[in-house]
Design a protein around this motif. Structure first.
Motif, PDB file in Angstrom:
ATOM      1  N   HIS A   1       0.746  -1.254  -0.025  1.00 54.81           N
ATOM      2  CA  HIS A   1      -0.132  -0.018   0.035  1.00 54.81           C
ATOM      3  C   HIS A   1       0.660   1.209   0.166  1.00 54.81           C
ATOM      4  N   CYS A   2       1.723   1.480   1.021  1.00 55.10           N
ATOM      5  CA  CYS A   2       2.703   2.373   0.920  1.00 55.10           C
ATOM      6  C   CYS A   2       3.535   2.591  -0.431  1.00 55.10           C
ATOM      7  N   ARG A   3       4.013   1.778  -0.902  1.00 50.71           N
ATOM      8  CA  ARG A   3       4.828   1.631  -2.229  1.00 50.71           C
ATOM      9  C   ARG A   3       3.799   2.296  -3.363  1.00 50.71           C
ATOM     10  N   ASP A   4       2.533   1.772  -3.365  1.00 50.51           N
ATOM     11  CA  ASP A   4       1.634   2.248  -4.548  1.00 50.51           C
ATOM     12  C   ASP A   4       1.261   3.637  -4.294  1.00 50.51           C
ATOM     13  N   HIS A   5       1.366   4.056  -3.140  1.00 55.94           N
ATOM     14  CA  HIS A   5       0.789   5.601  -2.857  1.00 55.94           C
ATOM     15  C   HIS A   5       2.122   6.520  -2.495  1.00 55.94           C
ATOM     16  N   GLY A   6       3.361   5.926  -2.536  1.00 53.57           N
ATOM     17  CA  GLY A   6       4.354   6.738  -2.524  1.00 53.57           C
ATOM     18  C   GLY A   6       4.669   7.268  -0.903  1.00 53.57           C
ATOM     19  N   LEU A   7       4.078   6.582   0.102  1.00 57.84           N
ATOM     20  CA  LEU A   7       3.728   6.945   1.423  1.00 57.84           C
ATOM     21  C   LEU A   7       4.796   6.248   2.240  1.00 57.84           C
ATOM     22  N   PRO A   8       5.591   7.093   3.299  1.00 56.85           N
ATOM     23  CA  PRO A   8       6.526   6.269   4.233  1.00 56.85           C
ATOM     24  C   PRO A   8       5.465   5.485   5.351  1.00 56.85           C
ATOM     25  N   PHE A   9       6.229   4.332   5.792  1.00 53.68           N
ATOM     26  CA  PHE A   9       5.593   3.798   6.794  1.00 53.68           C
ATOM     27  C   PHE A   9       6.344   4.109   8.065  1.00 53.68           C
ATOM     28  N   ALA A  10       5.651   4.725   9.073  1.00 51.53           N
ATOM     29  CA  ALA A  10       6.169   5.300  10.230  1.00 51.53           C
ATOM     30  C   ALA A  10       6.238   4.205  11.369  1.00 51.53           C
ATOM     31  N   LEU A  11       7.239   3.833  12.064  1.00 52.54           N
ATOM     32  CA  LEU A  11       7.301   2.923  13.193  1.00 52.54           C
ATOM     33  C   LEU A  11       7.830   3.593  14.317  1.00 52.54           C
ATOM     34  N   MET A  12       7.160   3.469  15.413  1.00 48.44           N
ATOM     35  CA  MET A  12       7.634   4.081  16.652  1.00 48.44           C
ATOM     36  C   MET A  12       7.762   2.713  17.559  1.00 48.44           C
ATOM     37  N   LEU A  13       8.962   2.448  17.795  1.00 53.92           N
ATOM     38  CA  LEU A  13       9.435   1.054  18.314  1.00 53.92           C
ATOM     39  C   LEU A  13       9.735   1.166  19.895  1.00 53.92           C
ATOM     40  N   GLY A  14       9.169   0.331  20.509  1.00 53.95           N
ATOM     41  CA  GLY A  14       9.697  -0.179  22.115  1.00 53.95           C
ATOM     42  C   GLY A  14       8.728   0.230  23.189  1.00 53.95           C
ATOM     43  N   VAL A  15       7.260   0.641  22.749  1.00 53.82           N
ATOM     44  CA  VAL A  15       6.245   0.614  24.007  1.00 53.82           C
ATOM     45  C   VAL A  15       5.835  -0.453  24.601  1.00 53.82           C
ATOM     46  N   LYS A  16       6.191  -0.785  25.809  1.00 53.05           N
ATOM     47  CA  LYS A  16       5.548  -2.026  26.493  1.00 53.05           C
ATOM     48  C   LYS A  16       4.156  -1.416  27.184  1.00 53.05           C
ATOM     49  N   ARG A  17       3.015  -2.035  26.575  1.00 49.73           N
ATOM     50  CA  ARG A  17       1.777  -1.477  26.662  1.00 49.73           C
ATOM     51  C   ARG A  17       1.273  -2.108  28.189  1.00 49.73           C
ATOM     52  N   GLN A  18       0.761  -1.028  28.781  1.00 51.99           N
ATOM     53  CA  GLN A  18      -0.167  -1.402  29.820  1.00 51.99           C
ATOM     54  C   GLN A  18       0.524  -2.215  31.061  1.00 51.99           C
ATOM     55  N   VAL A  19       1.826  -1.499  31.360  1.00 53.22           N
ATOM     56  CA  VAL A  19       2.963  -2.065  32.208  1.00 53.22           C
ATOM     57  C   VAL A  19       1.802  -2.076  33.897  1.00 53.22           C
ATOM     58  N   ASN A  20       1.181  -0.901  33.774  1.00 52.10           N
ATOM     59  CA  ASN A  20       0.152  -0.650  34.721  1.00 52.10           C
ATOM     60  C   ASN A  20      -0.982  -0.376  34.302  1.00 52.10           C
ATOM     61  N   PRO A  21      -1.971  -1.067  33.962  1.00 53.49           N
ATOM     62  CA  PRO A  21      -3.510  -0.716  33.381  1.00 53.49           C
ATOM     63  C   PRO A  21      -4.356   0.161  34.204  1.00 53.49           C
ATOM     64  N   ALA A  22      -3.993   0.026  35.537  1.00 53.68           N
ATOM     65  CA  ALA A  22      -4.845   1.071  36.461  1.00 53.68           C
ATOM     66  C   ALA A  22      -4.575   2.732  36.154  1.00 53.68           C
ATOM     67  N   LEU A  23      -3.234   2.848  35.622  1.00 53.86           N
ATOM     68  CA  LEU A  23      -3.017   4.023  35.095  1.00 53.86           C
ATOM     69  C   LEU A  23      -3.627   4.551  33.680  1.00 53.86           C
ATOM     70  N   ARG A  24      -4.251   3.529  33.116  1.00 55.70           N
ATOM     71  CA  ARG A  24      -4.845   3.841  31.779  1.00 55.70           C
ATOM     72  C   ARG A  24      -3.803   4.407  30.673  1.00 55.70           C
ATOM     73  N   LEU A  25      -4.158   5.466  30.129  1.00 51.87           N
ATOM     74  CA  LEU A  25      -3.141   6.067  29.112  1.00 51.87           C
ATOM     75  C   LEU A  25      -2.042   6.329  29.478  1.00 51.87           C
ATOM     76  N   ALA A  26      -1.543   6.529  31.084  1.00 50.89           N
ATOM     77  CA  ALA A  26      -0.502   6.612  31.599  1.00 50.89           C
ATOM     78  C   ALA A  26       0.362   5.440  31.972  1.00 50.89           C
ATOM     79  N   GLY A  27      -0.285   4.178  31.647  1.00 50.54           N
ATOM     80  CA  GLY A  27       0.395   3.030  32.266  1.00 50.54           C
ATOM     81  C   GLY A  27       1.249   2.284  31.114  1.00 50.54           C
ATOM     82  N   ASP A  28       1.471   2.916  30.092  1.00 49.25           N
ATOM     83  CA  ASP A  28       2.627   2.331  29.161  1.00 49.25           C
ATOM     84  C   ASP A  28       4.181   2.482  29.662  1.00 49.25           C
ATOM     85  N   GLY A  29       4.964   1.494  29.303  1.00 45.23           N
ATOM     86  CA  GLY A  29       6.356   1.556  29.788  1.00 45.23           C
ATOM     87  C   GLY A  29       7.344   1.487  28.402  1.00 45.23           C
TER      88      GLY A  29
END
Ligand code: RAT
Ligand code: ZN
Length: 417
Positions: free
Chosen positions: A248-276
């Motif tokens: 898809h990205c090739r066909d549309h000439g679009l970059p694919f953005a990767l944000m690497l390294g988030v540990k999701r919901q290390v503490n779910p009680a913190l909701r959006l603030a709970g990732d590590g």
């Protein structure tokens, strides 16, 4: 060259240019004002930013649920009390609130939260957007746009007149992170997808990307992934990247953005603030860059330990563009270190910062603080050039700073491999 900048004036000139150059903010969570309440701004939003929620819970002894059940103004009162009144607000996120208020010419000496609220209540989103963008020196803002967001999707479907200062980026995390569940959501909105990733599902997910790329006029396709992301691999995420996202990205000439390294919901009680955070295995990124030279990868990594390796990878692959000091790395100490690392290894072929603002007013402090550091690092670099006999002109430095604040990103996005 006729007359260069005198060596004694280099630092001052560079810092002046950095302070004046308009910025293309390439990743935020802000919205075109046409999205109404989705565009967050004002003192209560500033105080309840999830970076501050995480810090305030270091001191709160109330149950998590009590905090979440309270109205936003109450949450803001609690955070203000713990982080600004009971102790001095020295963390980067706290300092950011004060920089913002100060640049808005608000007097915070009295620590009068109701008075601050009354000031913000006098504004409208439209006039305030212009004010914040002018104060921050930001000329364009890239949103994060998710067709899976139940509040956002209807606005796109209905259509609206775009504010041309706001660009769109198609965010696809649910597709790559949990295909089994997302295949059902896609089926519910008219795409013939099934939990088993067969050829029909791939074709349909490509049709979905196609429809939304066009509807949003998306500038790139984006995902954030956990430290254990591997590629190539025998799982849905890798198959979807290979067979749907990259074509898809090739066909549309679009970059694919990767944000690497988030540990999701290390503490779910913190909701959006709970990732590590965790250190990523960048072999996966190396494999992607090497196997798909016709794809462009925009990459930022969350772990401090990955930063040097990422720069070295970018020296090897011109289809990799390094950007921003993301989230936990967006603190002066680490911005300074990462900016030096990048300029020393990659010269001007990087985008040193994005704001990741979730609240409009934050662009003021995020850019103010980053400009100070980038200006200082660049001043030292140009002073070193001057000391080795290289003559510097203002227009050349302006050209260079422009490329760091959006020009190089544009070139990367527009270039064919
Ligand atoms: O920095 C943040 O606000 C995080 O919560 C994330 O949203 C991150 O920036 C992302 O885009 O995944
Ligand atoms: Zn983000």
């Amino acid at each position: 060259m006729k007359s260069g900048i005198p060596p004694a004036k280099v630092s001052e000139t560079v810092r002046d240019i950095v302070a004046r150059t308009p910025i293309r903010d390439i990743h935020t969570h802000l919205y075109d004002p046409a999205f109404g309440p989705l565009l967050l701004w004002g003192i209560d939003e500033l105080l309840t930013y999830h970076y501050l929620v995480a810090e305030a819970f270091r001191y709160f002894d109330m149950p998590y649920e009590k905090f979440w059940a309270a109205p936003k103004t109450q949450q803001a009162d609690w955070i203000w009390d713990q982080l600004f009144i009971q102790r001095s607000p020295i963390s980067e996120s706290c300092r950011g609130v004060l920089t913002t208020l100060n640049r808005l010419a608000l007097d915070v000496r009295k620590r009068d939260l109701p008075k601050l609220r009354a000031w913000f209540a006098k504004h409208t989103a439209a006039d305030y957007t212009t004010r914040c963008m002018e104060l921050a020196g930001v000329e364009s803002i890239c949103m994060t746009n998710s067709p899976f967001d139940d509040l956002e999707r209807p606005v796109w479907k209905k259509g609206f007149t775009r504010d041309d200062r706001f660009e769109a980026a198609l965010r696809i995390d649910p597709v790559l992170v949990d295909w089994k569940k997302t295949s059902k959501s896609l089926a519910a909105i008219g795409y013939k997808t099934s939990p088993t990733l067969n050829a029909k599902s791939i074709a349909e997910v490509r049709r979905f990307f196609e429809d939304w790329t066009k509807r949003m006029n998306a500038r790139y396709v984006m995902v954030s992934l956990t430290p254990d992301f591997d590629f190539p691999a025998d799982h849905d995420c890798a198959r979807l990247i290979e067979q749907a996202v990259l074509p898809h990205c090739r066909d549309h000439g679009l970059p694919f953005a990767l944000m690497l390294g988030v540990k999701r919901q290390v503490n779910p009680a913190l909701r959006l603030a709970g990732d590590g955070v965790g250190r990523s295995d960048l072999q996966a990124l190396q494999n992607l860059c090497a196997a798909y030279p016709e794809n462009k990868f925009l990459v930022t990594v969350l772990s401090r330990e990955n930063q040097h390796e990422l720069c070295v990878l970018a020296r090897k692959f011109r289809n990799l563009h390094v950007f921003g000091c993301w989230w936990f790395t967006n603190i002066p100490q680490v911005i300074d270190e990462m900016t030096r690392l990048r300029l020393e290894l990659l010269g001007l072929s990087v985008t040193p910062q994005h704001s990741d603002a979730r609240v409009l007013d934050q662009i003021i402090y995020k850019w103010d603080h980053s400009r100070q550091i980038i200006g200082q690092v660049l001043a030292e670099k140009y002073e070193q050039l001057a000391a080795s006999g290289w003559q510097l002109s203002r227009s050349e430095i302006e050209r260079d700073v422009k490329s760091l604040f959006g020009g190089e990103f544009n070139r990367f996005c527009g270039q064919c491999s």
